[in-house]
Design a protein around this motif. Structure first.
Motif, PDB file in Angstrom:
ATOM      1  N   GLY A   1      53.383  15.350  45.324  1.00  0.00           N
ATOM      2  CA  GLY A   1      53.057  14.115  46.031  1.00  0.00           C
ATOM      3  C   GLY A   1      52.852  12.926  45.118  1.00  0.00           C
ATOM      4  O   GLY A   1      52.188  11.954  45.500  1.00  0.00           O
TER       5      GLY A   1
ATOM      6  N   HIS B   1      53.942   9.995  44.331  1.00  0.00           N
ATOM      7  CA  HIS B   1      54.927   9.143  45.023  1.00  0.00           C
ATOM      8  C   HIS B   1      55.106   7.741  44.445  1.00  0.00           C
ATOM      9  O   HIS B   1      55.926   6.987  44.950  1.00  0.00           O
ATOM     10  CB  HIS B   1      54.552   9.034  46.504  1.00  0.00           C
ATOM     11  CG  HIS B   1      53.203   8.434  46.768  1.00  0.00           C
ATOM     12  ND1 HIS B   1      52.828   7.960  48.004  1.00  0.00           N
ATOM     13  CD2 HIS B   1      52.132   8.220  45.944  1.00  0.00           C
ATOM     14  CE1 HIS B   1      51.596   7.487  47.951  1.00  0.00           C
ATOM     15  NE2 HIS B   1      51.154   7.647  46.711  1.00  0.00           N
TER      16      HIS B   1
ATOM     17  N   ASP C   1      54.792   9.703  54.684  1.00  0.00           N
ATOM     18  CA  ASP C   1      53.770   9.480  53.662  1.00  0.00           C
ATOM     19  C   ASP C   1      52.479   9.027  54.332  1.00  0.00           C
ATOM     20  O   ASP C   1      52.418   7.954  54.933  1.00  0.00           O
ATOM     21  CB  ASP C   1      54.263   8.413  52.678  1.00  0.00           C
ATOM     22  CG  ASP C   1      53.449   8.364  51.398  1.00  0.00           C
ATOM     23  OD1 ASP C   1      52.212   8.276  51.495  1.00  0.00           O
ATOM     24  OD2 ASP C   1      54.042   8.400  50.302  1.00  0.00           O
TER      25      ASP C   1
ATOM     26  N   GLN D   1      53.957  13.834  52.703  1.00  0.00           N
ATOM     27  CA  GLN D   1      53.016  13.642  51.589  1.00  0.00           C
ATOM     28  C   GLN D   1      51.632  13.421  52.189  1.00  0.00           C
ATOM     29  O   GLN D   1      51.452  12.571  53.061  1.00  0.00           O
ATOM     30  CB  GLN D   1      53.458  12.449  50.734  1.00  0.00           C
ATOM     31  CG  GLN D   1      52.784  12.357  49.377  1.00  0.00           C
ATOM     32  CD  GLN D   1      51.556  11.458  49.373  1.00  0.00           C
ATOM     33  OE1 GLN D   1      50.958  11.196  50.403  1.00  0.00           O
ATOM     34  NE2 GLN D   1      51.183  10.971  48.198  1.00  0.00           N
TER      35      GLN D   1
ATOM     36  N   GLY E   1      48.966  14.648  47.120  1.00  0.00           N
ATOM     37  CA  GLY E   1      48.983  13.200  46.919  1.00  0.00           C
ATOM     38  C   GLY E   1      47.636  12.723  46.438  1.00  0.00           C
ATOM     39  O   GLY E   1      46.931  13.429  45.717  1.00  0.00           O
TER      40      GLY E   1
END
Length: 392
Positions: free
Chosen positions: A134, A136, A171, A258, A303
Motif C-alpha cells: 500500500g 501509494h 484507495d 488500499q 497503507g
C-alpha cells in the motif's frame, strides 16, 4: 460468499523502517497478526510467505535511474555523490529519508503485493491480503510520503501484463493515492478511485474532483476529497455512492484496494473524525463489488495508519475478518460491544503508551459530535455530485 483467502505476511517486513522516531512504524504488522491469532482468526495454513520482487518487475513502473539510486542509497555508507543527488530522488526528506537496506526492504514489500495478485489470478485464493503493502505515494522516479517503491502500481501493472485484466484500484487512505493515479492517468484499463481528506490542508495536495484522467484514460480517475472533521455517516455516504457508480461504469475484472486506516479520529497525521465503523463497512462494500463484478477476485493492501496501538490492529483485523468471512464479523452485528481477545490486551497493554481500546468497534455514542456537522455534510454532498458528474 467464498471465504477462501490468503494472508501474505512475514515479520521481516518490519525491516521497512526509516528511523526510530519516524511515524511509519511496521510494528503495526506484528500487532495486527497477533490480534488475529489471539482471536482464532489467522490459522497458519492461511499465511503465505512472500519473496522479493526482481528488478524487472520494479522497472515496469519505476525508472532504471531511480532504482539505481535507491540501491546506491541503501548502502550502510552511501557514496558522497549519491548523497548529494538524493534530493532529486526524494530520498533526503524528513518524510522519506534513505536508510540502510532500503532497496531490499522495499523490494520485499513489492514482492508481497505481486504474490497477492498471482494467488488471486491463478485461482489459488479468491481474496488476498498483504498488509505490508500500500505504498501509494512513490512516483516512477521519486520517493515521497513514506514510500520508496510503489508496490500497488507495480502489482497493478503486473496484473495487466500477465493476466490481461481491467483493474479497479480503490484507495481508502486519508491521503490521496497520487502515485498510483499518475502511474495510470492515461490508461483506460485501470480505474483509480480515491476517497481522502481534501488536499487543501493535507499532503500530497492533489486529488481534486477535476483530476479525471487524460487521453484514452479520461473518466477512469475518480476522486472524492472530503472536508476535515468528516464523520462516519458522511464518509460512507460519499464512499458508497461514488464507488458503486464507478464500478458499474468500469466493470473491472480485478479489484485492488488500499486500506490506509488514517481517517480515524485518533490518527495524528490527518483531520478526519471517523470511527472503526468505516473500517468494518468499507471492506464489506468492496467485498460485495468483487463478487458482483470480478467473480470475487480481490487483492487488498495496507497503507497509512499512525496510531499503531489503538487503531491499526483493529482496522486491519476487521479487514481480514471480512475477507476470510470469519464468524466474528457477523457476531459484531449482534454484539457491537464485542471485546478484543483478553490475551492480546494483556500482552500488549504494558508496552502501549496509553490505554488500549477493549472492543473491536468504538463507543461512538459517547463521542462528542463534531461542530459544523451539517455544513460539512452538505459540502461533502456537493463534492460527491461533482465526482459523479461523468458517471451513469
Amino acid at each position: 460468499m467464498n471465504a477462501k483467502a490468503t494472508f501474505i505476511y512475514n515479520e521481516k517486513q518490519t525491516a521497512y523502517r526509516f528511523n526510530d522516531t519516524h511515524p511509519f512504524n511496521q510494528q503495526r504488522l506484528v500487532l495486527t497478526a497477533d490480534l488475529l491469532r489471539a482471536a482464532g482468526a489467522l490459522p497458519e495454513e492461511a499465511i503465505s510467505d512472500p519473496v522479493s520482487a526482481d528488478e524487472a518487475k520494479l522497472l515496469a513502473v519505476h525508472s532504471a535511474e531511480y532504482v539505481a539510486a535507491v540501491k546506491a542509497l541503501s548502502e550502510a555508507s552511501p557514496a558522497e555523490d549519491w548523497l548529494r543527488r538524493a534530493e532529486q530522488y526524494g530520498l533526503d526528506t524528513e518524510d522519506t529519508p534513505c536508510f540502510p537496506g532500503m532497496h531490499e526492504a522495499t523490494a520485499a514489500i513489492v514482492g508481497g503485493s505481486l504474490l497477492a495478485v498471482d494467488e488471486v489470478m491463478t485461482g489459488k485464493a479468491l481474496h488476498a491480503l498483504h498488509l505490508g503493502g500500500g505504498l501509494h505515494h512513490a512516483m516512477p522516479s521519486k520517493g515521497a510520503g513514506f514510500c520508496v517503491y510503489n508496490d500497488a502500481a507495480v502489482a497493478i501493472e503486473h496484473a495487466k501484463r500477465t493476466y490481461g485484466v481491467r483493474i479497479l484500484y480503490i484507495d481508502t487512505d486519508v491521503h490521496h493515492g497520487d502515485g498510483v493515479q499518475w502511474s495510470f492517468y492515461t490508461d483506460p484499463d485501470v480505474c483509480t478511485f480515491s476517497i481522502h481528506e481534501t488536499g487543501k490542508y493535507l499532503f500530497p495536495g492533489t486529488g481534486g474532483v477535476a483530476e479525471r484522467g487524460a487521453g484514452e484514460g479520461f473518466g477512469t480517475t475518480v476522486n472524492v476529497p472530503l472536508e476535515p472533521y468528516t464523520e462516519d455517516e458522511s464518509w460512507l455516504e460519499c464512499f458508497k455512492d461514488v464507488l458503486s457508480r464507478t464500478a458499474a461504469q468500469f466493470k473491472p475484472d480485478l479489484i485492488v484496494s488500499q486500506h490506509g486506516c488514517d481517517a480515524h479520529a485518533f490518527d495524528p497525521l490527518a483531520h478526519i473524525h471517523c470511527s472503526m465503523e468505516i473500517y468494518r463497512e468499507m471492506p464489506r462494500f468492496i467485498h460485495r463489488l468483487a463478487h458482483q463484478y470480478c467473480k470475487g477476485r480481490w487483492v487488498a493492501l495496507g497503507g497509512g495508519g499512525y496510531d499503531i496501538w489503538r487503531v491499526v490492529p483493529r482496522a486491519w483485523g476487521l479487514l481480514w475478518l471480512e475477507m476470510s468471512d470469519h464468524p466474528i464479523i457477523r457476531e459484531l452485528e449482534l454484539q457491537p460491544g464485542l471485546r478484543l481477545p483478553e490475551a492480546w490486551l494483556a500482552r500488549w497493554q504494558p508496552r502501549s503508551p496509553g490505554p488500549l481500546p477493549e472492543t473491536w468497534l468504538d463507543p461512538v455514542d459517547a463521542w462528542e459530535p463534531m461542530p459544523r456537522r451539517r455544513e460539512i455534510t452538505e459540502k461533502n454532498r456537493h463534492t460527491k455530485e461533482l465526482a459523479t458528474l461523468y458517471l451513469p
